[in-house]
Design a protein around this motif. Structure first.
Motif, PDB file in Angstrom:
ATOM      1  N   ILE A 517       0.856  -1.190   0.000  1.00 16.77           N
ATOM      2  CA  ILE A 517       0.000   0.000   0.000  1.00 16.77           C
ATOM      3  C   ILE A 517       0.890   1.236   0.000  1.00 16.77           C
ATOM      4  N   SER A 518       0.615   2.151  -0.911  1.00 14.50           N
ATOM      5  CA  SER A 518       1.407   3.378  -0.992  1.00 14.50           C
ATOM      6  C   SER A 518       0.533   4.515  -1.486  1.00 14.50           C
ATOM      7  N   ASN A 519       1.102   5.718  -1.492  1.00 18.18           N
ATOM      8  CA  ASN A 519       0.335   6.895  -1.906  1.00 18.18           C
ATOM      9  C   ASN A 519      -0.056   6.875  -3.379  1.00 18.18           C
ATOM     10  N   ASN A 520       0.685   6.143  -4.188  1.00 17.70           N
ATOM     11  CA  ASN A 520       0.403   6.131  -5.627  1.00 17.70           C
ATOM     12  C   ASN A 520      -0.334   4.873  -6.068  1.00 17.70           C
ATOM     13  N   MET A 521      -1.119   4.286  -5.165  1.00 16.83           N
ATOM     14  CA  MET A 521      -1.895   3.095  -5.527  1.00 16.83           C
ATOM     15  C   MET A 521      -2.910   3.427  -6.610  1.00 16.83           C
ATOM     16  N   ASP A 522      -3.110   2.468  -7.510  1.00 14.94           N
ATOM     17  CA  ASP A 522      -4.048   2.635  -8.621  1.00 14.94           C
ATOM     18  C   ASP A 522      -5.253   1.733  -8.381  1.00 14.94           C
ATOM     19  N   ARG A 523      -6.437   2.323  -8.342  1.00 17.07           N
ATOM     20  CA  ARG A 523      -7.654   1.543  -8.085  1.00 17.07           C
ATOM     21  C   ARG A 523      -7.889   0.501  -9.170  1.00 17.07           C
ATOM     22  N   LYS A 524      -7.496   0.800 -10.409  1.00 18.62           N
ATOM     23  CA  LYS A 524      -7.689  -0.153 -11.506  1.00 18.62           C
ATOM     24  C   LYS A 524      -6.867  -1.419 -11.272  1.00 18.62           C
TER      25      LYS A 524
END
Length: 852
Positions: A517-524
């Motif tokens: 888990i990080s700040n630049n996670m992509d929901r897709k």
């Protein structure tokens, strides 16, 4: 790591079949057929990692087998859930059943049959490749991979070999610049190939006592391959004690300048890769000049050091270790149990042959040395390793990468999964040992052994990797226990490659079982991956995750998630609302909400997570209450509610959680509305206990013996922060811990005299003692023991912030003759403490002694 997955599945299958759950029983024949086929393949799978690199057919077969095993494990887990629901229904505790049982039985039975057919076909293919049938090997099946010979920490990784001349050369440059009083900043470069020891040299210089005295400020910055200028400056400020939250780049540089103005400082920029050094030039312009300040740059690329301002005469190029130093380093690791001495004459020649293949590279020598430490001291075994090393070098002439690949191949199957878990963390990340050990327990990586606690076994796995020099300690407690660790970038390269191949972790998050888990996670990416087993916060030190609500809501849709760690995260909405459906994650075994914001209460649906083994809500300052359903989570092994300032007590009935091994932050209720301290009597499996006591009425007269019979308790911490009233001291005097205690910590103790039970007769096995803050002024007479038959066996002692403590240091030394490590800070009345023999670090007088 297919062998690791198969072994883990077989262990779960054997345990589940023994439980006789209804749905497992209905599919017993199919599961037993699956078990037999997999057992026949185990011998082949032990060498599969090596074979698949040379044979694409085997590689594809193993990939198919891995996916089938994962799916079979999911079916097994679903069978367990269905059996439990049936039991609750028969007891009248459930009024409905979901999903419909007939549909579940039909679909699961059909899919299980297909899986068995495919695995049977795989077994036949393997037999064809090997040119004969697979034979049952009972000694492999029954024995499995045992814990390594040295599962506890035995090698001191701070030891270095052959670097005295390197460090002295750099120190001479530093002191010369200081004597000359140069106006410009001295720039020193340490340049060389990976694994040569550049960082080790810089660390040795950085930590030298003379260097500590030379500089007012010291900063260590790990420069990853993917960094930003802002990240570098924030790291520098964290070294200076400033969290620097919310500042822009210009403000950050101004702050750095203010902290360093008029100071003599040392900055180490470790492992710089980027040839475009404009970022450094901008930072360097903002640094105050003069005062003999120094910057050390370590890099593999000589051009980088020159562009960062290092002159040719100040570039140090470490050399390969010579044969004598190479053999010495290897001996210190491989024969650590015999103090670095090779006591097996028949192993010396083959050992030197192995060392010669490392070509003088320290990282390669450490890797093979750690591997051999954990091998049986038999010539035949060492010869086998030497031959495999030769084969690896034939394919890859890089001795470091060959040694690391060999180290992975030779890991016991359960340690392969543990090792690959480090792939999810970003480069140069400082990793919490507690987090990875909890992850391993939660996902079943830690092998189950009769009579062995999960947390103990997890610690052994961690030591198994540190002893093999595959991970490095960063922070330790006063007694040497590792708190945080990191991984060398070349080791990480190997981990990433294997994790990618085996779909353990992939940087794009697609079709893998674990993700960070990080700040630049992509929901897709999260939408496209429903196979996730583990989802963990992987923030770097001093950072937090800012997670969108839309992404957080998706966490609950990963149906087979075992591990969910959202620690150090900030959410837009209440976390209780975001995790409203967390109860649908019925396979969840490890949940960490530590240091999250805003967490006010646990979601009601968590009651359904009956498989939960580890719950961590530490550092949740707004958490006010723990729900009563907590006592129904019978499988809980670890409960951490430490540093929850708004939490008054734990729910009544906590003593029913008989599987608890670790309980931290326990606050007894002052009345009958919460859990009283007397309930601890029932937690007979506790290994680690952290108590927070503030009032005398939290301990009833009939409850003072609550801990005496906790025979597995080894580590006890008692904090009285914020205590009120004098009656607490008298209650603490009667609150005897069990005799077999190994480690004790007293924080903010309210009494003037130490507890009567703090003596070598009551605590004959105590090894580590820490006393910090509070009113302690003297030791009770019993502390000094009755005679020589009852002397302390304490090996490490910490005394911190005890402004009233008047004790004669010689008396302490006489009472604790086995002391090896002493850490004393801010104890002004400690009489005759030998400050001439110790170092002064950050306000701490530190003395370390090693005695035979």
């Amino acid at each position: 790591m297919t062998d690791a997955i198969v072994n883990m599945f077989l262990e779960k299958l054997l345990n589940t079949l023994a439980e006789e759950g209804r749905y497992v029983t209905e599919f017993r024949d199919q599961f037993e057929k699956l078990q037999t086929d997999l057992q026949l393949m185990q011998c082949f799978l032990k060498d599969a990692d090596r074979l698949k690199r040379k044979n694409h057919t085997i590689r594809n077969i193993l990939a198919d087998l891995r996916e089938l095993i994962y799916e079979a494990e999911d079916i097994l887990a679903d069978c367990q859930l269905q059996s439990r629901e049936d039991n609750l229904f028969s007891q009248g505790l459930l009024t409905c059943i979901s999903p419909p049982k007939l549909h579940f039985k039909y679909q699961s039975g059909k899919r299980l049959k297909e899986i068995i057919e495919k695995i049977t076909h795989i077994k036949q293919n393997i037999s064809s490749l090997l040119g004969g049938p697979l034979l049952f090997q009972p000694e492999v099946i029954n024995g499995g991979d045992q814990m390594p010979r040295w599962s506890s920490h035995v090698y001191d990784h701070t030891q270095v070999v052959g670097l005295e001349a390197d460090t002295q050369k750099i120190k001479d440059w530093i002191f010369e610049a200081a004597r000359e009083g140069r106006h410009e900043i001295l720039a020193i470069g340490v340049v060389g190939m990976g694994g040569l020891g550049k960082t080790t040299i810089a660390q040795k210089v950085f930590n030298e006592r003379e260097i500590e005295h030379q500089f007012d400020r010291r900063m260590w910055v790990s420069v990853s391959q993917t960094f930003t200028e802002e990240q570098i400056m924030r790291s520098m400020l964290r070294n200076l004690g400033d969290a620097s939250v919310g500042d822009d780049a210009n403000e950050l540089l101004k702050k750095i300048n203010q902290y360093l103005l008029g100071k003599r400082y040392l900055i180490v920029m470790d492992d710089v890769w980027r040839e475009d050094v404009a970022w450094w030039q901008r930072i360097c312009v903002g640094l105050p000049k003069g005062n003999g300040s120094c910057i050390i740059i370590t890099t593999r690329i000589e051009k980088v050091s020159r562009q960062m301002g290092v002159k040719e005469i100040r570039i140090h190029r470490p050399k390969f270790l010579n044969k004598d130093y190479s053999w010495l380093l290897f001996r210190k690791i491989a024969f650590a149990a015999s103090e670095g001495k090779c006591i097996y004459p028949d192993l010396e020649d083959v050992g030197k042959e192995i060392v010669d293949k490392c070509k003088g590279l320290p990282l390669a020598i450490k890797a093979v040395g750690g591997m051999m430490l954990c091998k049986a001291p038999y010539y035949r075994e060492w010869r086998r390793i030497a031959n495999h090393f030769r084969d690896e070098l034939a394919e890859n002439d890089n001795s470091v990468m060959a040694s690391l690949q060999l180290s992975y191949d030779e890991l016991p199957s359960y340690l392969k999964s543990c090792f690959l878990s480090f792939s999810v963390y970003p480069e140069d990340c400082v990793i919490s040992k507690e987090q990875v050990v909890h992850w391993w327990i939660g996902e079943g990586f830690v092998p189950l052994r009769s009579g062995r606690s999960s947390t103990d076994a997890g610690e052994d796995c961690f030591s198994g990797l540190t002893n093999r020099c595959l991970i490095e300690a960063v922070d330790k407690t006063y007694n040497g226990t590792i708190i945080t660790c990191k991984m060398h970038d070349m080791v990480r390269d190997v981990v990433l490659k294997i994790a990618e191949d085996d779909a353990f972790y992939r940087t794009n998050g697609i079709n893998c079982r674990h993700w960070g888990i990080s700040n630049n996670m992509d929901r897709k990416q999260l939408n496209a991956n429903q196979k996730l087993r583990g989802l963990l916060s992987t923030t770097k030190s001093g950072e937090v995750n800012k997670i969108e609500s839309s992404i957080a809501k998706k966490f609950s849709e990963c149906r087979y998630l075992r591990v969910l760690d959202v620690s150090k995260s900030i959410f837009e909405l209440s976390l209780g609302r975001l995790l409203f459906h967390i109860g649908s994650l019925q396979h969840l075994t490890y949940l960490s909400l530590s240091n999250t914001h805003p967490l006010i209460e646990l979601p009601a649906s968590l009651e359904k997570a009956y498989n939960l083994q580890i719950l961590d809500v530490s550092y949740c300052q707004n958490l006010k209450i723990l729900p009563p359903y907590l006592i129904t989570l019978k499988k809980l092994k670890v409960l951490d509610v430490s540093h929850c300032g708004s939490l008054e007590c734990l729910p009544k009935g906590l003593g029913r959680l008989s599987n608890l091994e670790v309980l931290l932050g326990f606050r007894p209720a002052r009345s009958g509305h919460g859990c009283r301290i007397g309930e601890l009597r029932n937690l007979t499996r506790l290994r680690i206990l952290g108590l927070h006591l503030t009032h005398g009425d939290e301990v009833g007269d009939s409850e003072v013996n609550a801990m005496v019979n906790l025979q597995d308790l080894e580590n006890l911490s008692i904090s009285c922060f914020g205590s009120h009233g004098s009656d607490l001291t008298s209650k603490l005097d009667k609150l005897y811990p069990p005799q077999q205690l190994h480690e004790l910590s007293l924080k903010f103790y309210p009494g003037k005299i130490s507890p009567i039970w703090l003596n070598p007769i009551a605590l004959p096995l105590l090894k580590y003692l820490s006393i910090s803050s509070g009113n302690l002024a003297s030791m009770h007479q019993s502390f000094w023991g009755a005679d020589n038959n009852f002397a302390w066996k304490i090996q490490a002692l910490m005394l911190e912030s005890l402004s009233d403590l008047e004790v004669q240091w010689p008396m302490l030394q006489q009472a604790m003759q086995t002391l090896r490590i002493v850490n004393v800070s801010w104890c002004p009345e400690l009489v005759s403490f030998p400050i001439d023999d110790v170092g002064f670090r950050g306000g701490v007088w530190f003395k370390e002694e090693h005695k035979s």
